[in-house]
Each structure stands twice: as structure tokens, then as C-alpha cells.
Design a protein around this motif. Structure first.
Motif, short mmCIF file in Angstrom:
data_model
loop_
_atom_site.label_atom_id
_atom_site.label_comp_id
_atom_site.label_asym_id
_atom_site.label_seq_id
_atom_site.Cartn_x
_atom_site.Cartn_y
_atom_site.Cartn_z
N SER C 153 0.82 -1.22 0.00
CA SER C 153 0.00 0.00 0.00
C SER C 153 0.84 1.26 0.00
O SER C 153 0.40 2.32 -0.42
N LEU C 154 2.05 1.15 0.48
CA LEU C 154 2.91 2.32 0.63
C LEU C 154 3.87 2.46 -0.55
O LEU C 154 4.16 3.56 -1.02
N LEU C 155 4.38 1.33 -1.04
CA LEU C 155 5.39 1.39 -2.09
C LEU C 155 4.78 1.76 -3.44
O LEU C 155 5.42 2.48 -4.22
N LEU C 156 3.60 1.29 -3.73
CA LEU C 156 3.03 1.59 -5.05
C LEU C 156 2.92 3.10 -5.27
O LEU C 156 3.38 3.59 -6.29
N PRO C 157 2.35 3.86 -4.34
CA PRO C 157 2.33 5.32 -4.59
C PRO C 157 3.69 5.98 -4.47
O PRO C 157 3.97 6.96 -5.17
N LEU C 158 4.57 5.46 -3.61
CA LEU C 158 5.82 6.19 -3.35
C LEU C 158 6.95 5.92 -4.34
O LEU C 158 7.73 6.83 -4.65
N ILE C 159 7.08 4.70 -4.80
CA ILE C 159 8.26 4.37 -5.62
C ILE C 159 8.43 5.32 -6.82
O ILE C 159 9.53 5.87 -7.03
N PRO C 160 7.40 5.55 -7.62
CA PRO C 160 7.62 6.44 -8.78
C PRO C 160 8.11 7.83 -8.35
O PRO C 160 9.00 8.40 -8.99
N LEU C 161 7.55 8.35 -7.27
CA LEU C 161 7.90 9.72 -6.88
C LEU C 161 9.31 9.78 -6.31
O LEU C 161 10.04 10.76 -6.49
N ILE C 162 9.70 8.74 -5.61
CA ILE C 162 11.03 8.76 -5.01
C ILE C 162 12.08 8.47 -6.08
O ILE C 162 13.17 9.04 -6.07
N LYS C 163 11.70 7.61 -7.02
CA LYS C 163 12.65 7.28 -8.10
C LYS C 163 12.89 8.48 -9.00
O LYS C 163 14.01 8.72 -9.45
N GLU C 164 11.83 9.25 -9.24
CA GLU C 164 11.96 10.43 -10.10
C GLU C 164 12.43 11.66 -9.32
O GLU C 164 12.45 12.76 -9.87
N GLY C 165 12.71 11.45 -8.03
CA GLY C 165 13.25 12.58 -7.25
C GLY C 165 12.23 13.66 -6.93
O GLY C 165 12.59 14.78 -6.58
N MET C 166 10.96 13.36 -7.02
CA MET C 166 9.95 14.39 -6.73
C MET C 166 9.70 14.57 -5.24
O MET C 166 9.21 15.61 -4.81
N VAL C 167 9.98 13.55 -4.44
CA VAL C 167 9.81 13.71 -2.99
C VAL C 167 11.13 13.42 -2.30
O VAL C 167 11.96 12.66 -2.78
N SER C 168 11.26 14.07 -1.17
CA SER C 168 12.49 13.97 -0.40
C SER C 168 12.61 12.57 0.22
O SER C 168 11.62 11.94 0.58
N THR C 169 13.81 12.10 0.37
CA THR C 169 14.03 10.80 1.03
C THR C 169 13.92 10.95 2.55
O THR C 169 13.93 9.97 3.26
N ARG C 170 13.83 12.16 3.01
CA ARG C 170 13.67 12.40 4.45
C ARG C 170 12.24 12.84 4.73
O ARG C 170 11.63 13.52 3.92
N GLY C 171 11.76 12.51 5.87
CA GLY C 171 10.51 13.11 6.32
C GLY C 171 9.26 12.42 5.85
O GLY C 171 8.15 12.94 6.04
N ILE C 172 9.38 11.23 5.26
CA ILE C 172 8.17 10.53 4.82
C ILE C 172 7.44 9.95 6.04
O ILE C 172 8.05 9.28 6.88
N VAL C 173 6.14 10.23 6.11
CA VAL C 173 5.29 9.66 7.16
C VAL C 173 4.21 8.84 6.49
O VAL C 173 3.55 9.31 5.57
N SER C 174 4.03 7.59 6.94
CA SER C 174 2.88 6.83 6.47
C SER C 174 2.01 6.45 7.65
O SER C 174 2.41 5.71 8.54
N ASP C 175 0.82 7.03 7.66
CA ASP C 175 -0.17 6.69 8.67
C ASP C 175 -1.09 5.67 8.01
O ASP C 175 -1.88 6.00 7.13
N SER C 176 -0.95 4.41 8.44
CA SER C 176 -1.62 3.32 7.74
C SER C 176 -2.66 2.65 8.63
O SER C 176 -2.56 2.69 9.86
N LYS C 177 -3.67 2.10 7.98
CA LYS C 177 -4.79 1.52 8.72
C LYS C 177 -5.17 0.20 8.05
O LYS C 177 -5.33 0.16 6.83
N SER C 178 -5.35 -0.82 8.86
CA SER C 178 -5.66 -2.13 8.32
C SER C 178 -6.90 -2.73 8.95
O SER C 178 -7.15 -2.56 10.15
N GLY C 179 -7.65 -3.46 8.17
CA GLY C 179 -8.74 -4.27 8.70
C GLY C 179 -8.20 -5.43 9.51
O GLY C 179 -7.00 -5.76 9.46
N VAL C 180 -9.08 -6.10 10.25
CA VAL C 180 -8.67 -7.08 11.24
C VAL C 180 -8.17 -8.38 10.60
O VAL C 180 -7.40 -9.12 11.20
#
Lengths: 345, 345, 345, 345
Positions: C153-180
Motif C-alpha cells: 500500500s505504501l510502495l506503489l504510490p511512493l516508488i515512482p515519486l522517489i525514483k523520479e526525485g519528486m519527494v524527499s528521502t527524508r521526512g516521509i510519514v505513512s499513517d496506515s490503517k488495516s482491517g482485522v
């Protein structure tokens, strides 16, 4: 202040007793016991109680409780309760037992449904703790067998009608539904979130241990043997119990006549709320309270009365009625500590 | 490929039809209609369908559908359906109506429960779409009145037993429970999350519109008038329906005898699953499928048979059975597009 | 037909694999294994599967599987998988492992989070089964380490942006929620209905085993070490996972620019659905499907991109992606058997 | 006894006020108003209250309330409140407004988020009703603007740290989650059971009206402008709110240091419960109470403090805090009527 011990405080019923006694004006918690959690603070097990309750779980040591308490709630499994009750009774500590061990007058009926009884002599003095029906006897009792949740939901609407001969002793059907808390805090696949959530099903069809308890009480009031058909179901919610009861009339009747009979038994001082014609209970309306709501429909075509009752299975079906019984046993107003106002949600 | 129109595609039943026909090997969606959302893409209303369905809602324009479609599903309110059905029938478009408008043979029975019927002549040719029972007639039908969800859950277990004379025509009680999706997508306080969540209650006690539908069908099979006692309840979950039915035996019987009778009606090619002795349905086990699970308990003490059935109210109780009927009407294997495998959770 | 074995078929992920392979046009189930239920029919454990699946659980006996299967799914606990994988690989049986045992390139990273690795040599050939990113390598792989649900859930949105240098490698927060269901079918107080229902809470704050997995993959694509802040929470529902990710931009950007980058990675043939501006995922929209929905908000004030992703944790987060990987490994179209149409409800 | 009027008693917040004041030892309900239900008994709208509350809804008639009441709770929509407040203030009736109308010092900030303000002069005397922070001012106030639920959950943990300079005024992220009751009792597809049940999603990403309220208060305490990133989500449960807050430290710190700062602000007499290291709030632990539970994790790697808070959105987030404010305004102990003991379930 009445000094109490809550034995089995770390189950859901026990924890509810902790909550109720903590808020009771005339009673206090002197001790809580737990086999699994002895030595731990209750707030470590139930962080919700933080700041409200400051007590540590003890192992059950009857000697050490002698002289410290006036009343003990046994929120323990069947069979365990009857091993403790005699000692407390001998030592003038009133006992309110939430297991099935002291619900039967007839040891054979108990033994058929459960196991050999180790304290059968106590059964004749034990009072069945259906507060609205046996209030006078409870006031004088030292030992109360607190009713099961299903029996409470079924007996309150039925006893007046069966006693007054308005419904037949044959052909009673109770289709009952309980929230998951009725299964307790012990781990089980049948209480596992993903198995229960978005699921509805019957269980123990034709074979629930509460049936003999209900039949003994109904037969007593009918003065003849009563056999019922009872099917419990599991509702995917935490608290709540609804029984939809189908009974055959002995003679044509009306909604008013049924209501008037119920009103004779459940005056304004009790926890039974009788709903107006056309209105029926919702488990949410009694959640968090000691109420039993009852609605009635007379179906002339089928010569049946449909009774619907709703209780909070943990309160009126267990811990709430236990406190109501404590109030009665100690000569207090039965509502004390139980004036729980339900919320709109 | 059978070309279909789903009228009322933006209700829950309509949306389920969209899902089913989208995955059907021999049918396709030619048009979807919606009064409220005409002109909008279906995926704007149901984003879940994104990437799977690409179609825009039309207003209902019967002329424009002529020649474009082979079959129309009317997932519309009662009364609206009967205003459209005649046109489609005249134009050789098969109609599967999911309202109550074509479920009755007797216009008076319909009118007593609903309103005046504007197309009573069609009733005699309409076939009641309980697929397992009326399959042969459905195969030849141009107009099917798809059963209500409660009737489906109650008639499948009862018809064989009443037809074979194993249960009495008197004294049948069905205590039924439905998930909230049965109330549809229209806004209502009774479907408002906080009112339903953690709540369980009966509704329309003694007064549900599905009763005449059930009684007409049962009476036909019994060859005498059948009156039933029916109480529906609301379960706090989205999909699922369980009926617990109490019927009096006409002669002492056994679990095997009841099962054998049911097996004669529901062979291996159908969607009815008969559970082994001691096992009972769980709404979760049929969720997302077109199955109807049935469990049986014979209670010799009370001379009653307890039948428990479970369906997904949106599928076997509505859209699934409608597709099953389409399959039959077009000479296809009835399972096509309905081999929905339930999940463990 | 590809012959498969599902090891650990009686857990939720295993059962979902049974469902998916049962409905797969080019694959079939040759064997299912279970330690706890060996010798029992799968339908005794999951009655929902009645009539759809007819197979008996075996104990895991690798020798007996040799020659019978082309592919094995290991839906087993961490540590158990790595004891079986080498044998299958040696015998030309492709392995898709759903534990963490083959997700890491670096054995030390694995060992820091889990335990000593007994098959470290296999790690270099194992491919991380994030299908959309590693598809080409998966096609050639014999051993796939299927990603965890949170990492997916986290890598699919993030990988393209981090690979293309659009987001910083520092300061990423993932607030994640899962069903039981993410907690599995093993009994635990934290999956007990009454403890989870009407509750929401974080867990393992600052200490979840999925963090090293995510950081290894992100660091690889960033070509520098990435540290993330990750807090998982438990949602009171069965299936669903939502990650709300806050990342700092490396330069001012726009919604369009972010979307265009994501579109380059996730073409129309994949299971990623990119939502239009102003729209965000809902776990219900992907329930029962292999989709990952992604919504984006660019917050210029804080120079942050907010990414929201939703998956069905049991499907795209486990069994669905495993089947997608099987499709790739066997040269099939990756959507085969996974064209699951979500419902409106 | 303090005589109160609850305006808007038939919303969820209003109903909760009815419940709280009914159980309050020093306050009573003199009148309840409702636009939609005027003339109806409150128990007809909320049958749960049967036997506990006996009052009929009035239309809002300010003149008729003059002299009858000491305090009015305005549980009304934004904009409506400000049309009534001036009259009550002029007539020496203390006002506790639960809308946003009196939460802002700066009319422009209010007007940017809401609409033109019709009583801007009152803003300077209105006190922001975050009880633990503004208790001294509330004690002297005639008009209190009761905080929103999200602001309460976010400001209680943040204010001490921002005031003491422990966290940066830049880079604060609050990922917040609310139960469905926060959306009120008005019908809406987004509160429709089948749309919410088994669903989890963010909403109003980057655009929630509570943001300016939070930023104004934080900026005041920081003595410089504070901008936050705030994403609310909907949890499929009735009551509960959890905020997970990520803030950057201004200097390396420890769990103890953060806790000590929080302890300075929230002594033993307040409703804030600070959890020990490694423990985090669960919305279920504060359900039905006025508590705000706070847990802290210091993440040295990322130089961030993670704060997690939980409240019951209807109580500490609305009606409970309003009663706490009434207690303060009338010189009573702030816990009166609010010693609500949470249950284990």
C-alpha cells in the motif's frame, strides 16, 4: 458502605460489576479476584478504567476474605462457583452467583444439563434472582442464583401471561438473538472478529443449556410442565439481546388485556418498560442500562401473542441484575447504582 | 450475446445487476437507466466500478431501447415497473421485474398490499421467478416477477414440505432477519449508520408486505389457504438474510425424511445447499453468492421442524436470482455468470 | 493447466488463494496443506466453499508433491517458509512465498527484523513480488517473495515519486490503517470481536516489522538511505487497508505533475487506479478486488504531497498479488483469474 | 439547581446533553427546543430515554425562556447560534455554543471558513471552551465557544509542546479519524449504513473547516503563525476519535521530557489521561466518557514526536466538554456529572 468482592473480575461480566460497584453510592469494591491475572492491577488489564479504579487482582483466597466483605459476586464458570459458595454462606457473606450453579431447585435438572452438583443442600435455600418476580424472596436470601441472560429476556415477558393462564403451556417458541459479549472474553474462533463480523447465524439449535432453566421456572408458574422451542442466534454487535416469542393464546385476547396483565407485574418502580401498541424494542435502546423493554402484538389470525423483549445481556442479563439483587438483599432501593441513562446513540 | 438494459441501475440491486452482467459470459449491458443520475457516468456514482464498466446513465426512454435490447431488468419501485412492462412485452423484449408488480396471480391480492394494478392482464402470463421451483415455466416466460428476498428465503425450504404434506398449513412461524441493504439506497433514518450500528430490532411486526406474496404461493402448493406468522428483524450488517422457520409436523418424522424430501426438489444442479444434520446456515457463508443454504432440525418434543435458511438478500434475494431467471428464459445453463465462490471471510 | 499447491490453506490468505485458483481459467488446485487440519475436508473448515471446492487437507510432505505440481504458494508463518522453499526450487517447482522470508535482498536486514535465515543463498535469486514494479524480473523468477500488505500500500504510490526525485528521502510519514483480517485466523485477544468492534487504535508504534522491508525497497529506488515514520492502526472491519502518506516535495509541483509521473509507471494494463483530482480512495471500493486505488493532494502551503492508497489487504496485499505473480511467472496475462468486479456494497 | 435549556436537543449532541444534564447532581433541564420536532415528547424521538426524561420539545422562543433558565446550550448549526446568542447574553443567561460561531477571536478567520458574522462584537468576550487550557477564563465567561471535536483531540496534546517550544511550528501533520456520529443525525449518503459499514476513507483532504480554528489557537500559543497538515478519515463505528500527530522536535528530546511537560498542564484533577511509555490510546477506552487519552512516542531517527490522542467525539469532543464548561462557569467542580466510568466493552 457494603463491602464487596468481585470474583472473576477480568471477564466481561466481572468487569461490568467493577464498573457498577465503582459508581454505586452505597457499595464499594474491597477485593477483586482473578485466576489468570492475579497480582496485576486491574487497569493493566482494562486500561479503560484508568483513573477510576485502583485495585490489584488477588487469587481467590476465601480465608483472607473472611471479615473483609459483606457480599461476594461469583462471576465464575459453572462448577467453580459451587466450590466456593458454601464457605461464604457459612461465614455470613451473602453470595450472588452469576453461574448456573444455583439457578435450579432440582439438582437433577442441574445435573442433566451441567455436571454433578457438589453443594446440592444449598439449592433449596438459593433464590432465583429474577428480581422483578422473586423480589420478596431475594430480600431475605443469602444466596442468589443470578439468571442467565436468555432466561431473563424470555421469562420477564412470559411469566405473567403463563401464570394468568393467558397463553398455552404448549407451543411456545422463542427465537432469541444475542450480541457477542455473551460468549465472554475467552478466546474462541466463534468470537474471532472476522468470523463474526458481517455474519448472522443460529447456534446450538435444539440444545442450549438455558432451556432447562427456563422450563423449570415456567413450569413452576404454570403449575404444569412447560416445554419450549428455543433457538439462539448470534448478532454481530457487542451488547444486546432480543427475544421474539411466539405463544398461543388460551382464549381470544387483545393488546390491552395483555398489557394490563404485564402492568400488574411490572409497576413503575421496576426496570421493565412496557412499550405502547405498535412499538417494539430495539437492543440499542437498552444498551448500557438495566432495562428490559417489552413490546406486544396480538395476532388474531393465528391466535398467537408475539412478545418481543430486549435487554443488555451484560447488564439486566448479568451484572446489572446482580447489583439489583444486591440492593434487594441489603434492603436498599433496587435502582441504586443502576440509574443508567441510555444514550440516543 | 444477450443485450440487456438495467433500469434503476443506481440502486443497490441495480448496481449488483451491473456487476453480474459485466461478468456474464453470454450477456452484456447495452443500457442503464436512472431517474436521478441520468447523464452521469455510472463510475461517478459507484467509483468501485472504475475500470470495469464504462457506461452512462440514461433516462428511461422505452422507444429508444426498442431494437437495442433483448431483455430488461426493472430494478424499480413498485408501481413504476408496471407502467413500463407492457411496452417491453409488446416489443418482444423479455422482462424481469424486481418489484412486486408481477409477483401475484391474483390482482386483488396485489392491490390489497400495494395499489391498483395498471396492467392486470399481464399477471396471468407472468411467472413467479423462484427459479428452483418454477424453472420450467420460467424457461418459456416473457415476463418474470422476481421474488422478494424474504419470500425466497422462506419459500425454498417450505414449499417441498408443504407440498408433500409433511408440515401443517397452520401454525407456521418465520422469524426472519435481514441485513440493511434490504432497505435500499434511499436515505432514511432507519438506514442511518448510527441508528443501525450496534442495534438489533424487529420491524413491521404483523404487517409486512411480503406476507401476502408468501401466503399466495404457499396456499397454491398446499392446495388450501395457508396463513403464516412472520416477523422481520434488522441485522447490523450489509448483506445477508436468515429465516428461522418453525413448522408443525403432520406426522412424526426424522431429519433424514425431511432431507430426502428437500433433495428431491433441489438436485445437484441448483443453488440450494442442504447442510448435514447438526449444521446450520451462516449468512456469511452465502455472502456474495447466489446460494441458499438450508439446515434442518426435527424437534420431536414439540412436534416441530425447525428450518433455517440463509441467502445473500441482494443476490439470491434479488439480482442473482434475476440473472438466474434470465439464464433460464434464454435457454442457458442457469449457473452462467453466477459461479460466485464465497470467501472464508 | 498449471498445477498448484496451496500450503497453509486454512489461514485467511490460504483460503483466499483457494478461492482465486478455483476460479482461475488456467490453474487448478492439486493439493492443499494444513498442519492443524490435515485429513479434514476443506469444506468442513470453510463451509462457505461447499459445492465449489472438493479437496482434503494434507500434511506438508514435499516428496509427495514432487512431480504433481508446477507451483507452490507458501501461505505459512515466517521461518517455516524458508525450510520448504529450497526443496521446491531444486525440484523445478516455482515458489511464491507469502511470508517475509524472501522479501529481502540483504540477509542481515531480514535477520535484524526476524530471525537467522536458513536459506540465505536463495535471497539473491528471489524477486520481490511487487508486480507492477518488478514485473519483468518476476516473469523470469523461480522464487518470489510476495510483499507484505502495508509495503504494497505504501510502495506503489511512493516508488515512482522517489525514483523520479519528486519527494524527499527524508521526512516521509505513512499513517496506515488495516482491517482485522490482517491479523490472521490465529486466536488472539487483539482479534477478539468485543475488543475490536467499536474500537480504533494504533499498534506497534515505531516498531513494525514491515518498516525494514519498506525502507530497503525505497532506499534501492532512491539510491540513498530512506527512513520512514510508520504508524499502523486497526480498523474495525474485515478487509481493507488505507495508507495516508505525507511526503515533502523536492521542488514545487502540481497535481498534474504527480499524476503524470504515476501514470508513467501504472499503465492501463495494471491493477493501479489513479483517481482524478479531488477524489480519494475508499477501502470499500477495492474490497474483493486486486486493485490499488491512489489519490493525490498537493499541499503547497506545507510543500507536501499527500498520497492516499487503498487495497484489499487479503488480495492485492496478499493472495491476489500472489496470483498476479503466478500469472507473470508462467507467462500469462497478469489479470487472469483476477478480474474481480467490486460491488457497490 | 442550575436551570438549563438545550437548544437542538434532537441531534446527537443535543441528546447527549439531555443525558448528561439528566444525570447531573446540580443542574436540571428546564426546556428543550427542536425545530423539526416541536410539540413532540423527547421520548417519542428517542425511545431509549423512556422512563428517564419527561419533557416536550418546544420551538425556540427566546422571550419565553427569559427568567426560566440560567444557562443555554446551543447545539445548533453554524449561523443559527449567532442569531440567538446576543439575546441570551443580554438577559444574563450564560451561553455555551457548540457551533463554530464563537470559537474565533478574529471575525475574518471565521468568515473565511464560514459566513459573515452577525454578532462580531461578542467574539472578543467569548472564551474558547477548551476546558483544561482556558479554565480560568471560562470560569468568568458568559459566552463560551465550545471547541470542535477534531480541534479538541489535536490541541490538547499539542498546546503544551508548542507553548514550551518543544516542537516546531512547521511541519505538524495530524492524521485524524472520527466515528460516524460526528456527521450528525441529518440524513446523508455519507452516513448511510451500507456506504459506511466495512469502509474506511479520508474526506475533505486539505480542506476541512476545523483547520483555521486549530491554526488560530496554535498560533496564539506559539506566538507565531502555525500551519498544519490535517487529513480527517471516517471510521466505521459510532463514537470515537483518534488523532495521530507527527511533529518535529526543536531539539533532541526524550519520552520523559515530553511527558513531564504534558503533566505540568494536565494535573490529576483534569480529564486528560497520560499513558505510560509504550502504551497508546484506543478509542474504545474513552467511549462514553469525557476523557482524553494521550500516548507519546519519540522517534529519534526522524527527530519527530508522535502524539496519539483519543476522545469520545460526542463527549469530550462536544457535549461532555460543554458540561465541563458549564461546571466551570457556575463555579462548580469540573467533574460534576461527568464521572462516567468506561466499560471494558
Amino acid at each position: 458502605m457494603i463491602k464487596t468482592c468481585i470474583a472473576g473480575a477480568t471477564g466481561y461480566t466481572g468487569a461490568e460489576l467493577v464498573k457498577l460497584i465503582s459508581g454505586h453510592p452505597n457499595a464499594e469494591i474491597t477485593a477483586v479476584t482473578s485466576r489468570s491475572y492475579a497480582g496485576q492491577k486491574l487497569t493493566d488489564i482494562f486500561p479503560a478504567l484508568g483513573g477510576m479504579v485502583d485495585i490489584t487482582c488477588e487469587p481467590m483466597d476465601m480465608e483472607s476474605l473472611k471479615g473483609r466483605i459483606d457480599c461476594v459476586f461469583l462471576a465464575l464458570p459453572h462448577k467453580v462457583s459451587m466450590s466456593y459458595a458454601p464457605f461464604f454462606i457459612e461465614n455470613n457473606i451473602k453470595v450472588i452467583d452469576l453461574s448456573a450453579d444455583f439457578r435450579f431447585k432440582d439438582p437433577k435438572a442441574y445435573e442433566a444439563a451441567y455436571q454433578p452438583h457438589s453443594a446440592p443442600d444449598l439449592l433449596k435455600n438459593a433464590v432465583y434472582g429474577l428480581s422483578e418476580i422473586y423480589g420478596d424472596a431475594i430480600k431475605k436470601a443469602d444466596l442468589v442464583g443470578n439468571p442467565g441472560c436468555y432466561p431473563t429476556s424470555l421469562l420477564l415477558p412470559l411469566i405473567p401471561l403463563i401464570k394468568e393462564g393467558m397463553v398455552s403451556t404448549r407451543g411456545i417458541v422463542s427465537d432469541s438473538k444475542s450480541g457477542v459479549s455473551g460468549a465472554g472474553r475467552a478466546l474462541s474462533l466463534s468470537s474471532h472478529f472476522c468470523e463474526v463480523n458481517e455474519s448472522f447465524k443460529p447456534y446450538k439449535v435444539g440444545n442450549h443449556r438455558h432451556v432447562p432453566e427456563m422450563e423449570e421456572i415456567l413450569s413452576f408458574h404454570a403449575k404444569e410442565p412447560v416445554k419450549i422451542t428455543f433457538v439462539p442466534h448470534l448478532i454481530p454487535l457487542t451488547r444486546g439481546m432480543v427475544s421474539t416469542i411466539y405463544a398461543e393464546v388460551t382464549a381470544p385476547t387483545t393488546h390491552d388485556a395483555v398489557m394490563n396483565t404485564l402492568k400488574q407485574y411490572y409497576g413503575s418502580d421496576a426496570f421493565v418498560r412496557l412499550l405502547p401498541q405498535g412499538k417494539f424494542p430495539d437492543s440499542a435502546h437498552v444498551r448500557g442500562t438495566n432495562f428490559c423493554d417489552i413490546g406486544v402484538h396480538v395476532d388474531n389470525d393465528s391466535q398467537r401473542i408475539i412478545l418481543v423483549s430486549a435487554i443488555d445481556n451484560i447488564l439486566k442479563g448479568a451484572a446489572g441484575q446482580a447489583v439489583q439483587n444486591m440492593n434487594l438483599m441489603f434492603g436498599m432501593e433496587q435502582r441504586l447504582g443502576l440509574e443508567l441513562i441510555p444514550g440516543a446513540i
